[in-house]
Enzyme design. Structure first.
Site, PDB file in Angstrom:
ATOM      1  N   GLU A 107     -12.410  -2.515   2.192  1.00  0.00           N
ATOM      2  CA  GLU A 107     -10.950  -2.398   2.387  1.00  0.00           C
ATOM      3  C   GLU A 107     -10.518  -1.166   3.181  1.00  0.00           C
ATOM      4  O   GLU A 107      -9.648  -0.414   2.747  1.00  0.00           O
ATOM      5  CB  GLU A 107     -10.248  -2.399   1.018  1.00  0.00           C
TER       6      GLU A 107
ATOM      7  N   GLU B 107     -15.496 -12.692  -2.942  1.00  0.00           N
ATOM      8  CA  GLU B 107     -14.746 -12.500  -4.199  1.00  0.00           C
ATOM      9  C   GLU B 107     -13.768 -13.649  -4.418  1.00  0.00           C
ATOM     10  O   GLU B 107     -12.582 -13.441  -4.676  1.00  0.00           O
ATOM     11  CB  GLU B 107     -13.965 -11.176  -4.152  1.00  0.00           C
TER      12      GLU B 107
HETATM   13  C1  XIL Z   1     -11.407  -5.626  -9.594  1.00  0.00           C
HETATM   14  C2  XIL Z   1     -12.046  -6.011 -10.936  1.00  0.00           C
HETATM   15  O1  XIL Z   1     -12.151  -7.404 -10.995  1.00  0.00           O
HETATM   16  C3  XIL Z   1     -11.231  -5.487 -12.086  1.00  0.00           C
HETATM   17  O2  XIL Z   1     -11.900  -5.707 -13.315  1.00  0.00           O
HETATM   18  C4  XIL Z   1     -10.955  -3.996 -11.906  1.00  0.00           C
HETATM   19  O3  XIL Z   1     -10.079  -3.554 -12.929  1.00  0.00           O
HETATM   20  C5  XIL Z   1     -10.334  -3.711 -10.551  1.00  0.00           C
HETATM   21  O4  XIL Z   1     -11.174  -4.233  -9.529  1.00  0.00           O
HETATM   22  N1  XIL Z   1     -11.126  -6.269  -4.552  1.00  0.00           N
HETATM   23  C6  XIL Z   1     -12.361  -5.767  -4.856  1.00  0.00           C
HETATM   24  C7  XIL Z   1     -12.848  -5.801  -6.256  1.00  0.00           C
HETATM   25  O5  XIL Z   1     -13.100  -5.400  -3.934  1.00  0.00           O
HETATM   26  O6  XIL Z   1     -13.719  -4.741  -6.557  1.00  0.00           O
HETATM   27  C8  XIL Z   1     -11.722  -5.835  -7.241  1.00  0.00           C
HETATM   28  O7  XIL Z   1     -12.259  -6.006  -8.556  1.00  0.00           O
HETATM   29  C9  XIL Z   1     -10.752  -6.933  -6.893  1.00  0.00           C
HETATM   30  C10 XIL Z   1     -10.159  -6.705  -5.537  1.00  0.00           C
END
Ligand code: XIL
Length: 367
Positions: free
Chosen positions: A174, A279
């Site tokens: 990001e 994701e």
């Molecule tokens: C999220 C997790 O799922 C949560 O449990 C945590 O509280 C915050 O992070 N983008 C990403 C991930 O790259 O690492 C994130 O994961 C979701 C958004």
């Protein structure tokens, strides 16, 4: 006789031509279409999407899932890759300077190895879930040199620890801005400018030359952001520093469109790197302002159609996509219950809160 042979040859030729480029559909589709049928077979996602033909199918998990027999069974049946949802982030791995805490992540990696699953490492450099000490020198803000040196130490130590056990790493997560700027104005950028990105990839390349190095981001199908990501990828590729692009895939039951997804896939693959959906979840709420809803049959239908649409695109890009990872296994555990709206229950995955396959699952496997 001759004419029978001829017509048979003609027929099989015709079938061959007609099938070229399409998904290999079994003669008679015996794949389950209902929960009752699902309960009678043992196959799962990884059987319908064999990795050598399609891509790895993965889930993000917490180590706690390894203590729950139902979740372990679901994991083994459906997934051949794992990602740590949180425990490979900096705040877990190096909460205070020089004190590395590999235990929770090791559990996931050991489980994956014992079960022949790949591990995708997430993530070495991000502006969230990174401790404040990284950017401090006593009470003052740390210098660029000190921050980059800490970044190098972190990445080298972590990648050395897991060397040989990780298929690929989300090296930087990001870094691109959502608005008109090129780079996200996060704490890394404020102190180091874009140099932190290069430093992270350069360090990663040296630390484990066999691991694939990914850049990972959300809204990666957005046309404006896509071009900025593309430029970064071209730059990194020119320096020999990147092998893949991870599109997070936090999508919803309406968007993004097929046109935006294919435009993004085409653009990124033109850099000659592999693609991942890193994701994936499909929120039932197209808008942040949508009120909380039950999982109605109407929503189920829409979500099923959306998952079907997305996976159909993944299948047509199977030569470019190395993995599709869902951000969670089932609706009993999803970060979307608290994002972007705290406490708004969401149902974004293929299995329900009781780990039972949803209509979306049957749509994804029946092609
Ligand atoms: C999220 C997790 O799922 C949560 O449990 C945590 O509280 C915050 O992070 N983008 C990403 C991930 O790259 O690492 C994130 O994961 C979701 C958004």
């Amino acid at each position: 006789m001759k004419s029978i042979v001829f017509s048979l040859t003609f027929l099989s030729l015709f079938t061959l031509v007609a099938c070229e480029g399409e998904d290999p559909v079994p003669e008679e589709n015996t794949r389950p279409k209902t929960v009752a049928e699902y309960n009678k077979v043992t196959e799962g996602l990884i059987d319908y999407y064999p990795r050598d033909e399609y891509f790895a199918v993965g889930a993000a998990i917490e180590p706690a899932s390894l203590d729950k027999p139902g979740e372990v069974a679901l994991m083994k049946r459906h997934f051949n890759s794992l990602t740590a949802e949180n425990v490979m982030k900096w705040s877990t791995l190096q909460p205070t300077e020089g004190n590395f805490n590999f235990g929770p992540a090791d559990r996931i990696v050991d489980f994956a190895q014992a079960n022949g699953m790949l591990v995708f490492g997430h993530t070495l450099c991000w502006h969230n879930q990174v401790p404040a000490w990284v950017f401090k020198d006593g009470e003052a803000t740390a210098s660029k040199e000190l921050v980059l040196q800490r970044l190098q130490t972190h990445i080298t130590t972590v990648m050395t620890h897991f060397k040989g056990k990780i298929y690929g790493w989300d090296v930087v997560n990001e870094a691109i801005d959502d608005g008109s700027a090129t780079y996200k104005n996060n704490i890394w950028y404020q102190i180091c400018g874009a140099d932190y990105i290069y430093k992270a990839f350069e360090t990663a390349r040296v630390a484990d030359p066999a691991a694939k190095l990914f850049y990972n981001d959300y809204s990666a199908t957005n046309a404006t952001k896509r071009e900025k990501i593309y430029n970064l990828l071209v730059d990194l590729k020119g320096r020999g520093l990147v092998d893949g692009m991870g599109l997070q895939g936090h999508w919803n039951i309406e968007a993004p469109s097929n046109a935006l997804i294919t435009a993004a896939f085409d653009r990124y693959k033109s850099v000659d790197i592999e693609l991942r959906i890193s994701e994936m979840d499909v929120s039932i709420y197209p808008s942040d302002s949508d009120p909380e809803s039950e999982y109605t049959s109407d929503i189920s239908l829409k979500q099923s159609a959306a998952f079907g649409r997305y996976f159909s695109l993944f299948r047509s890009y199977r030569n470019d996509i190395s993995g599709v990872t869902l951000w969670g296994m089932a609706d009993n555990h999803t970060w979307l219950d608290n994002f972007p709206v705290a406490g708004r229950k969401n149902y974004p995955l293929l299995f329900d809160v009781n780990l039972v396959p949803k209509q979306a699952y049957f749509t994804v496997i029946n092609f």
